[in-house]
Scaffold this motif. Structure first.
Motif, PDB file in Angstrom:
ATOM      1  N   LEU A 188       0.831  -1.199   0.000  1.00 35.69           N
ATOM      2  CA  LEU A 188       0.000   0.000   0.000  1.00 35.69           C
ATOM      3  C   LEU A 188       0.869   1.253   0.000  1.00 35.69           C
ATOM      4  O   LEU A 188       0.614   2.209  -0.732  1.00 35.69           O
ATOM      5  N   LYS A 193       3.604   5.606  -2.948  1.00 37.22           N
ATOM      6  CA  LYS A 193       4.863   6.270  -3.308  1.00 37.22           C
ATOM      7  C   LYS A 193       4.970   6.419  -4.819  1.00 37.22           C
ATOM      8  O   LYS A 193       5.357   7.474  -5.320  1.00 37.22           O
ATOM      9  N   VAL A 194       4.648   5.343  -5.528  1.00 40.78           N
ATOM     10  CA  VAL A 194       4.705   5.413  -6.990  1.00 40.78           C
ATOM     11  C   VAL A 194       3.682   6.431  -7.496  1.00 40.78           C
ATOM     12  O   VAL A 194       3.932   7.155  -8.451  1.00 40.78           O
ATOM     13  N   ASP A 195       2.535   6.491  -6.813  1.00 45.61           N
ATOM     14  CA  ASP A 195       1.512   7.464  -7.194  1.00 45.61           C
ATOM     15  C   ASP A 195       1.958   8.898  -6.939  1.00 45.61           C
ATOM     16  O   ASP A 195       1.314   9.839  -7.391  1.00 45.61           O
ATOM     17  N   GLY A 196       3.021   9.057  -6.157  1.00 44.19           N
ATOM     18  CA  GLY A 196       3.570  10.393  -5.966  1.00 44.19           C
ATOM     19  C   GLY A 196       3.276  11.003  -4.607  1.00 44.19           C
ATOM     20  O   GLY A 196       3.560  12.170  -4.374  1.00 44.19           O
ATOM     21  N   ARG A 201       1.456  12.646   3.395  1.00 46.23           N
ATOM     22  CA  ARG A 201       0.256  12.463   2.585  1.00 46.23           C
ATOM     23  C   ARG A 201      -0.249  11.029   2.690  1.00 46.23           C
ATOM     24  O   ARG A 201      -1.451  10.768   2.805  1.00 46.23           O
ATOM     25  N   ILE A 206      -4.246   7.721   3.606  1.00 48.60           N
ATOM     26  CA  ILE A 206      -4.446   6.281   3.495  1.00 48.60           C
ATOM     27  C   ILE A 206      -4.485   5.602   4.861  1.00 48.60           C
ATOM     28  O   ILE A 206      -5.373   4.801   5.128  1.00 48.60           O
TER      29      ILE A 206
ATOM     30  N   PRO B  73      10.713   7.384  -6.438  1.00 44.76           N
ATOM     31  CA  PRO B  73       9.746   6.683  -7.304  1.00 44.76           C
ATOM     32  C   PRO B  73       8.770   7.628  -8.005  1.00 44.76           C
ATOM     33  O   PRO B  73       8.423   7.410  -9.164  1.00 44.76           O
ATOM     34  N   LYS B  74       8.352   8.677  -7.296  1.00 44.66           N
ATOM     35  CA  LYS B  74       7.301   9.521  -7.877  1.00 44.66           C
ATOM     36  C   LYS B  74       7.791  10.310  -9.082  1.00 44.66           C
ATOM     37  O   LYS B  74       7.001  10.743  -9.902  1.00 44.66           O
ATOM     38  N   ILE B  78       6.766   6.283 -13.785  1.00 41.57           N
ATOM     39  CA  ILE B  78       6.421   4.870 -13.871  1.00 41.57           C
ATOM     40  C   ILE B  78       5.060   4.667 -13.217  1.00 41.57           C
ATOM     41  O   ILE B  78       4.594   5.529 -12.471  1.00 41.57           O
ATOM     42  N   MET B  80       2.814   1.241 -11.375  1.00 41.59           N
ATOM     43  CA  MET B  80       3.077  -0.126 -10.932  1.00 41.59           C
ATOM     44  C   MET B  80       1.781  -0.817 -10.522  1.00 41.59           C
ATOM     45  O   MET B  80       0.911  -0.207  -9.912  1.00 41.59           O
ATOM     46  N   LEU B  87      -4.894  -1.678  -3.420  1.00 46.09           N
ATOM     47  CA  LEU B  87      -5.871  -0.595  -3.568  1.00 46.09           C
ATOM     48  C   LEU B  87      -6.053   0.079  -2.206  1.00 46.09           C
ATOM     49  O   LEU B  87      -5.964  -0.577  -1.179  1.00 46.09           O
ATOM     50  N   TYR B  88      -6.309   1.394  -2.228  1.00 47.55           N
ATOM     51  CA  TYR B  88      -6.490   2.111  -0.966  1.00 47.55           C
ATOM     52  C   TYR B  88      -7.867   1.762  -0.417  1.00 47.55           C
ATOM     53  O   TYR B  88      -8.888   2.108  -1.008  1.00 47.55           O
ATOM     54  N   MET B  91     -10.885   4.311   0.044  1.00 46.32           N
ATOM     55  CA  MET B  91     -11.290   5.187  -1.057  1.00 46.32           C
ATOM     56  C   MET B  91     -12.139   4.410  -2.066  1.00 46.32           C
ATOM     57  O   MET B  91     -11.951   3.215  -2.251  1.00 46.32           O
ATOM     58  N   ASN B  96      -9.453   5.882  -5.967  1.00 50.17           N
ATOM     59  CA  ASN B  96      -8.240   5.087  -6.108  1.00 50.17           C
ATOM     60  C   ASN B  96      -7.520   5.430  -7.404  1.00 50.17           C
ATOM     61  O   ASN B  96      -6.300   5.579  -7.435  1.00 50.17           O
ATOM     62  N   PHE B  99      -6.189   9.145  -7.389  1.00 50.42           N
ATOM     63  CA  PHE B  99      -5.345   9.582  -6.265  1.00 50.42           C
ATOM     64  C   PHE B  99      -4.005  10.151  -6.738  1.00 50.42           C
ATOM     65  O   PHE B  99      -3.576  11.217  -6.299  1.00 50.42           O
ATOM     66  N   GLY B 100      -3.363   9.423  -7.668  1.00 50.34           N
ATOM     67  CA  GLY B 100      -2.068   9.878  -8.169  1.00 50.34           C
ATOM     68  C   GLY B 100      -2.150  11.259  -8.802  1.00 50.34           C
ATOM     69  O   GLY B 100      -1.283  12.108  -8.589  1.00 50.34           O
ATOM     70  N   LYS B 102      -4.485  13.522  -8.193  1.00 48.16           N
ATOM     71  CA  LYS B 102      -4.841  14.478  -7.156  1.00 48.16           C
ATOM     72  C   LYS B 102      -3.593  14.915  -6.389  1.00 48.16           C
ATOM     73  O   LYS B 102      -3.373  16.101  -6.146  1.00 48.16           O
ATOM     74  N   VAL B 103      -2.768  13.932  -6.042  1.00 51.46           N
ATOM     75  CA  VAL B 103      -1.543  14.227  -5.318  1.00 51.46           C
ATOM     76  C   VAL B 103      -0.642  15.147  -6.139  1.00 51.46           C
ATOM     77  O   VAL B 103       0.032  16.027  -5.607  1.00 51.46           O
ATOM     78  N   ARG B 104      -0.653  14.939  -7.456  1.00 49.60           N
ATOM     79  CA  ARG B 104       0.223  15.725  -8.314  1.00 49.60           C
ATOM     80  C   ARG B 104      -0.421  17.044  -8.740  1.00 49.60           C
ATOM     81  O   ARG B 104       0.140  17.780  -9.559  1.00 49.60           O
ATOM     82  N   ARG B 147      -5.531   2.237 -12.279  1.00 52.16           N
ATOM     83  CA  ARG B 147      -4.733   3.202 -11.539  1.00 52.16           C
ATOM     84  C   ARG B 147      -3.384   3.424 -12.231  1.00 52.16           C
ATOM     85  O   ARG B 147      -2.832   4.518 -12.198  1.00 52.16           O
ATOM     86  N   ARG B 151      -2.219   7.033 -15.428  1.00 54.66           N
ATOM     87  CA  ARG B 151      -1.035   7.866 -15.269  1.00 54.66           C
ATOM     88  C   ARG B 151      -0.304   8.064 -16.593  1.00 54.66           C
ATOM     89  O   ARG B 151       0.500   8.979 -16.724  1.00 54.66           O
TER      90      ARG B 151
END
Lengths: 297, 365
Positions: A188, A193-196, A201, A206, B73-74, B78, B80, B87-88, B91, B96, B99-100, B102-104, B147, B151
């Motif tokens: 998780l 982390k990969v999601d940024g 956060r 989460i 990693p971010k 990439i 993954m 999965l979160y 959410m 889910n 999320f990526g 939104k964070v960015r 997900r 990206r």
């Protein structure tokens, strides 16, 4: 049980089962009565007048219900030279317990999250040391803590007491959250982390939303600890910052002349009510949270 | 064109234990690289190193021509997909997937548009408001892919994504991933321990064992010309027959002598093999030991062997015998007359034979 071909032997065993069940209930009921009797005496005594207590039976119901003792206990009873009841001390306790619970729970959550999910070098040693902190008796830290509070300039203040309770609670809250978060797959964190997402956060978006059961456990535990604490309260407070437990002691022990049992009982119940309330409101989550880790693991 | 992923001299240690040793792999844009090997061979660790989730002890990793060795990693561009889907849990499916973004800090309109695209592509539109806990395994798998897809990264990473699915669903999803790869033309790195998944999906396979790359090649190279005994044994089902034999140079070619349990040894002639040592291991795929009359050419030779076991598998029947002291599987058609205990004639086709050196396990031809 309406089977026509029911044999006598089986009927007998069914009868035995019923008897066993009833026996069980009776024993449980007896235990419950035994356990509830002190509370019953407290409540009834607090509702009696002093006159009735002197002349009546300890376990008898009050002949005439009066709330005078409660009023006195809340706002008039003398704690030493002051006679304002437990009210100001009750609010002191609230002022100590609420921030103490919130801060120690939040810190425990962050600690648990780091130790369980961001395994750094020495994480296990730090966790072991924190666990060790859970087993240090209160008395051992009294003098060093008094010195520390003095050096920090918060001796005898409410922030000082909050500080002491937070420090003492972190070991427990960290343990709770660490054991809860250990059951959450590390993938998780990797996915986030990969999601940024950043460290905080991931925690905020989460992990915290997942933590309701264990937050409740931590709140109940910490609230009970802090609210019921007497030793730290009596050691690190001064006039005006004493918690309700200390005030209760002063009402009961420092009055002279006639012992007002009804006031003592009412004050004791008032002092115990908040913890009772927390259990009733959050109790079902408590059990769920305590067992969550073991079931999933 | 520059390789989309270029790993050079990568080492990874945990303390004094070497997990990955001198890994060198490069793939072109659009490649589907599969890392395959038994449990504990380091393939998942390598994937985590590519993702930046594990620091590496030596070497370099470049993605899309940029050095990413020390990039978090971010910032590696990439996406993954994990074995447990990851999965979160609190959410909704839609959250889910977004999320990526939104964070960015991607704006809401773009988020909505991309979410709708991906949901249509993966046919998960009805699920968008559900929680992961309310989904079946296959649906969770789709959301996890969504997900990643949303990206639109330079490189997709898959960590055993199908191993938690039941057999039928696994085959379906495998096909779906393959068609996804073809439609998107995306570059993918995929970890699996299932050699069939590796064969069906890959454009390039890396076979690993104990942290060392055993062979890199296209699926057909890996299958037809395994570099050593480990690869020969690991890839293919049923596994390649590896039969100890004696080799003797005979004019232009080589005579191979394989011991039978009863009677004289089988003698096969391979006119193309040269300079083999006296002791070799002959590698023959089960399909290269067939019913007589189905294969023709100078490489096909027949011999009689006693049949130990007959295993009908629907389309084919696998016939087991004993050669060179090892059980040997032949792949016959389903109406074969071979029966356990009887002597049957086998046709050995040496067109794709592999020879290995018994001590080192290296390929000889």
């Amino acid at each position: 049980m309406t089977d026509a071909t029911f044999s006598p032997a089986r009927r007998q065993s069914a009868l035995g089962k019923t008897a066993l069940r009833w026996g069980l209930y009776i024993i449980l009921a007896l235990f419950a009565v035994y356990y509830l009797l002190p509370l019953f005496v407290m409540v009834t005594t607090s509702l009696k007048s002093l006159e009735e207590i002197r002349t009546g039976d300890l376990v008898a119901l009050p002949r005439e219900i009066t709330f005078d003792a409660w009023r006195t206990a809340w706002s008039e009873a003398c704690t030493g030279i002051q006679c304002e009841g437990v009210r100001p001390y009750f609010w002191n306790s609230v002022l100590i317990a609420v921030p103490g619970v919130v801060i120690s729970t939040l810190l425990g959550a962050v600690n648990g999250y780091v130790i369980a999910q961001w395994r750094f070098k020495g994480a296990n040693i730090i966790f072991a040391l924190m666990l060790f902190g859970c087993f240090i008796p209160f008395q051992v830290v009294l003098l060093p803590m008094a010195r520390l509070l003095g050096m920090m300039g918060i001796a005898g203040t409410i922030p000082g007491l909050i500080f002491v309770h937070v420090i003492y609670g972190i070991g427990f809250t960290t343990l709770f959250f660490r054991n809860y978060y250990v059951t959450i797959p590390q993938e998780l964190v990797k996915a986030a982390k990969v999601d940024g997402a950043t460290f905080l956060r991931i925690f905020w978006s989460i992990f915290l939303p997942l933590s309701l059961p264990i937050i409740v456990v931590s709140i109940i535990w910490q609230f009970t600890q802090i609210w019921n604490d007497f030793l730290f309260g009596v050691s690190f407070s001064q006039a005006g910052t004493q918690p309700v437990t200390v005030a209760l002691n002063n009402i009961v022990n420092s009055t002279t002349g006639v012992k007002e049992y009804n006031v003592d009982m009412a004050a004791a119940i008032i002092a115990a009510l908040p913890t009772l309330l927390v259990y009733v409101v959050a109790g079902k989550y408590f059990i769920r949270g305590l067992t969550a880790g073991s079931v999933k693991g | 064109m520059a390789p989309i992923l270029d790993i050079r001299n990568l080492y990874k240690n945990y303390g004094s234990v070497e997990i990955l040793k001198d890994i060198n792999v490069a793939i072109e844009p659009g490649d589907f690289l599969v890392l395959v090997g038994p449990s504990g061979c380091g393939k998942s660790t390598l994937l985590n190193c590519i993702a930046g989730l594990e620091p590496i002890s030596g070497g370099s990793i470049a993605i899309g021509g940029d050095d990413m060795t020390n990039v978090s990693p971010k910032d590696r561009d990439i996406a993954m997909v994990f074995q447990s889907y990851a999965l979160y849990p609190t959410m909704s499916v839609a959250k889910n997937i977004t999320f990526g973004m939104k964070v960015r800090g991607v704006d809401q309109a773009t988020q909505d548009r991309k979410l709708a695209d991906v949901a249509r592509q993966l046919q998960i539109e009805p699920l968008l408001n559900r929680r992961p806990g309310q989904l079946s395994g296959g649906q969770r798998q789709r959301v996890a892919m969504g997900r990643a897809l949303v990206r639109d990264p330079k490189l997709f990473l898959f960590d055993e994504p199908l191993s938690n699915l039941d057999a039928k669903l696994r085959v379906e999803m495998r096909t779906e991933i393959k068609s996804l790869h073809q439609n998107l033309g995306a570059s993918m790195v995929y970890v699996t321990h299932d050699q069939i998944e590796a064969m069906t999906l890959a454009t390039k396979i890396v076979v690993m064992k104990a942290g060392v790359i055993q062979q890199i090649g296209s699926p057909s190279e890996i299958y037809n010309r395994p570099a050593n005994l480990f690869v020969a044994d690991f890839m293919g089902s049923p596994a390649m027959n590896l039969i100890p034999a004696k080799a003797r140079t005979n004019g232009g070619g080589t005579t191979i002598e394989i011991a039978r349990r009863e009677g004289e040894p089988i003698v096969l002639n391979d006119p193309r093999a040269k300079d083999l040592p006296a002791d070799v291991i002959v590698g023959l795929r089960p399909e290269d030991i067939a019913e007589p009359g189905f294969r023709h050419g100078e490489t096909v030779q027949q011999a009689d062997c006693r049949v130990d076991i007959v295993e009908p598998a629907g389309a084919d029947t696998y016939v087991m015998t004993h050669l060179g002291g090892k059980p040997v599987t032949a792949r016959m058609h389903s109406e074969t007359e071979a029966a356990a205990g009887n002597v049957h004639t086998f046709a050995f086709d040496l067109a794709k034979v592999s020879y290995f050196e018994p001590e080192t396990g290296h390929r000889l031809n």
